[in-house]
Scaffold this motif. Sequence first.
Motif, PDB file in Angstrom:
ATOM      1  N   HIS A  40       0.360  -0.592   0.160  1.00  0.00           N
ATOM      2  CA  HIS A  40      -0.319   0.053   0.545  1.00  0.00           C
ATOM      3  C   HIS A  40       0.431   1.477   0.245  1.00  0.00           C
ATOM      4  O   HIS A  40       0.833   2.487  -0.754  1.00  0.00           O
ATOM      5  CB  HIS A  40      -1.198  -0.268   0.985  1.00  0.00           C
ATOM      6  CG  HIS A  40      -2.505   1.294   0.871  1.00  0.00           C
ATOM      7  ND1 HIS A  40      -2.833   1.491   0.835  1.00  0.00           N
ATOM      8  CD2 HIS A  40      -1.806   2.487   2.023  1.00  0.00           C
ATOM      9  CE1 HIS A  40      -3.085   2.483   0.680  1.00  0.00           C
ATOM     10  NE2 HIS A  40      -2.577   2.971   2.249  1.00  0.00           N
ATOM     11  N   SER A  43       2.334   1.668  -3.322  1.00  0.00           N
ATOM     12  CA  SER A  43       1.309   1.765  -4.945  1.00  0.00           C
ATOM     13  C   SER A  43       0.591   3.600  -4.469  1.00  0.00           C
ATOM     14  O   SER A  43       0.078   3.920  -5.400  1.00  0.00           O
ATOM     15  CB  SER A  43       0.426   0.901  -5.049  1.00  0.00           C
ATOM     16  OG  SER A  43       0.193   0.636  -3.370  1.00  0.00           O
ATOM     17  N   ASN A  44       1.423   3.833  -3.173  1.00  0.00           N
ATOM     18  CA  ASN A  44       0.226   5.499  -2.830  1.00  0.00           C
ATOM     19  C   ASN A  44       1.270   6.482  -2.571  1.00  0.00           C
ATOM     20  O   ASN A  44       0.956   7.043  -2.244  1.00  0.00           O
ATOM     21  CB  ASN A  44      -0.422   5.330  -1.966  1.00  0.00           C
ATOM     22  CG  ASN A  44      -1.655   4.292  -2.287  1.00  0.00           C
ATOM     23  OD1 ASN A  44      -2.527   5.000  -3.215  1.00  0.00           O
ATOM     24  ND2 ASN A  44      -2.182   2.404  -1.630  1.00  0.00           N
ATOM     25  N   ARG A  45       2.858   5.815  -3.102  1.00  0.00           N
ATOM     26  CA  ARG A  45       3.664   7.209  -2.847  1.00  0.00           C
ATOM     27  C   ARG A  45       4.064   8.450  -3.303  1.00  0.00           C
ATOM     28  O   ARG A  45       4.331   9.283  -2.860  1.00  0.00           O
ATOM     29  CB  ARG A  45       5.040   5.973  -2.731  1.00  0.00           C
ATOM     30  CG  ARG A  45       5.474   5.841  -3.893  1.00  0.00           C
ATOM     31  CD  ARG A  45       6.662   5.994  -3.958  1.00  0.00           C
ATOM     32  NE  ARG A  45       7.113   5.113  -5.224  1.00  0.00           N
ATOM     33  CZ  ARG A  45       7.331   3.756  -6.035  1.00  0.00           C
ATOM     34  NH1 ARG A  45       7.397   2.947  -5.247  1.00  0.00           N
ATOM     35  NH2 ARG A  45       7.566   4.073  -6.929  1.00  0.00           N
ATOM     36  N   GLU A  46       2.509   8.032  -3.992  1.00  0.00           N
ATOM     37  CA  GLU A  46       2.565   9.760  -4.722  1.00  0.00           C
ATOM     38  C   GLU A  46       4.070  11.021  -5.589  1.00  0.00           C
ATOM     39  O   GLU A  46       4.117  11.892  -4.947  1.00  0.00           O
ATOM     40  CB  GLU A  46       1.297  10.228  -4.407  1.00  0.00           C
ATOM     41  CG  GLU A  46       0.393  10.165  -3.870  1.00  0.00           C
ATOM     42  CD  GLU A  46      -0.904  10.513  -3.145  1.00  0.00           C
ATOM     43  OE1 GLU A  46      -0.642  11.468  -3.061  1.00  0.00           O
ATOM     44  OE2 GLU A  46      -1.488  10.416  -2.934  1.00  0.00           O
ATOM     45  N   GLY A  47       4.712   9.985  -5.763  1.00  0.00           N
ATOM     46  CA  GLY A  47       5.917  11.031  -6.415  1.00  0.00           C
ATOM     47  C   GLY A  47       6.990  11.019  -5.583  1.00  0.00           C
ATOM     48  O   GLY A  47       8.025  11.563  -5.594  1.00  0.00           O
ATOM     49  N   LEU A  48       6.700  10.334  -3.848  1.00  0.00           N
ATOM     50  CA  LEU A  48       7.852  10.430  -2.989  1.00  0.00           C
ATOM     51  C   LEU A  48       8.535   9.107  -3.049  1.00  0.00           C
ATOM     52  O   LEU A  48       8.324   8.101  -3.912  1.00  0.00           O
ATOM     53  CB  LEU A  48       7.491   9.466  -1.730  1.00  0.00           C
ATOM     54  CG  LEU A  48       6.034  11.141  -1.187  1.00  0.00           C
ATOM     55  CD1 LEU A  48       5.667  10.171  -0.125  1.00  0.00           C
ATOM     56  CD2 LEU A  48       6.879  11.709  -0.973  1.00  0.00           C
ATOM     57  N   GLU A  71       8.217  -1.779  -8.102  1.00  0.00           N
ATOM     58  CA  GLU A  71       7.473  -0.990  -6.969  1.00  0.00           C
ATOM     59  C   GLU A  71       8.163   0.124  -5.596  1.00  0.00           C
ATOM     60  O   GLU A  71       7.548   1.030  -5.806  1.00  0.00           O
ATOM     61  CB  GLU A  71       6.636  -2.158  -6.563  1.00  0.00           C
ATOM     62  CG  GLU A  71       5.121  -2.636  -6.730  1.00  0.00           C
ATOM     63  CD  GLU A  71       4.132  -3.609  -6.124  1.00  0.00           C
ATOM     64  OE1 GLU A  71       4.802  -3.718  -5.054  1.00  0.00           O
ATOM     65  OE2 GLU A  71       3.309  -3.886  -6.317  1.00  0.00           O
ATOM     66  N   ASP A 112      12.992   9.804   0.080  1.00  0.00           N
ATOM     67  CA  ASP A 112      12.020  10.548   0.723  1.00  0.00           C
ATOM     68  C   ASP A 112      11.646   9.462   2.372  1.00  0.00           C
ATOM     69  O   ASP A 112      10.900  10.274   3.757  1.00  0.00           O
ATOM     70  CB  ASP A 112       9.976  10.752   0.367  1.00  0.00           C
ATOM     71  CG  ASP A 112      10.463  11.334  -1.060  1.00  0.00           C
ATOM     72  OD1 ASP A 112      11.399  13.419  -0.582  1.00  0.00           O
ATOM     73  OD2 ASP A 112      10.502  11.236  -1.697  1.00  0.00           O
TER      74      ASP A 112
END
Length: 150
Positions: A40, A43-48, A71, A112
């Motif tokens: 999760h 898949s949801n790191r939004e550019g991090l 990933e 990050d």
Amino acid sequence: SLGLDDDSFGNPQGVQKPLRVPVYIVCGFLGAGKTTLVQHILSNREGLKVGVVVNDVAEANVDSQVLSFSEADGMVALQNGCVCCSGRDDLFVQLGELAKSSGISKLDRNWDRLVVECSGVAEPESIAAELEAMGRRGEPLMESTFLAGI
């Protein structure tokens, strides 16, 4: 920003030091959802830019096989013991190497965050205690990272 979220706060010379990378330890019993949580996060790191260290005491590191190397921006699989005891030194070496590396990401910047997924038998207290002791001793790993959460 008041500077409370980075290492420049309290620096008497006002010289901007490089930010340290937060390290998150994911732990829990077998079947608790550790790998699902790491999936999760990835898949949801939004550019991090996120690096992962996966520890599995089984002969075949199933968790690192479930998590796709594509990933993560960087991934290390540890199989030579539990990271809270016999594999602890290897964890710190590999975490330091990952922190110093640029990973496989196309993102040309520092990490990050780094995530350590422990085996189901790991006890995170010993990992946290050793990281704290390493910080007191001024070891290089703790100059570039800090324990952000367990």
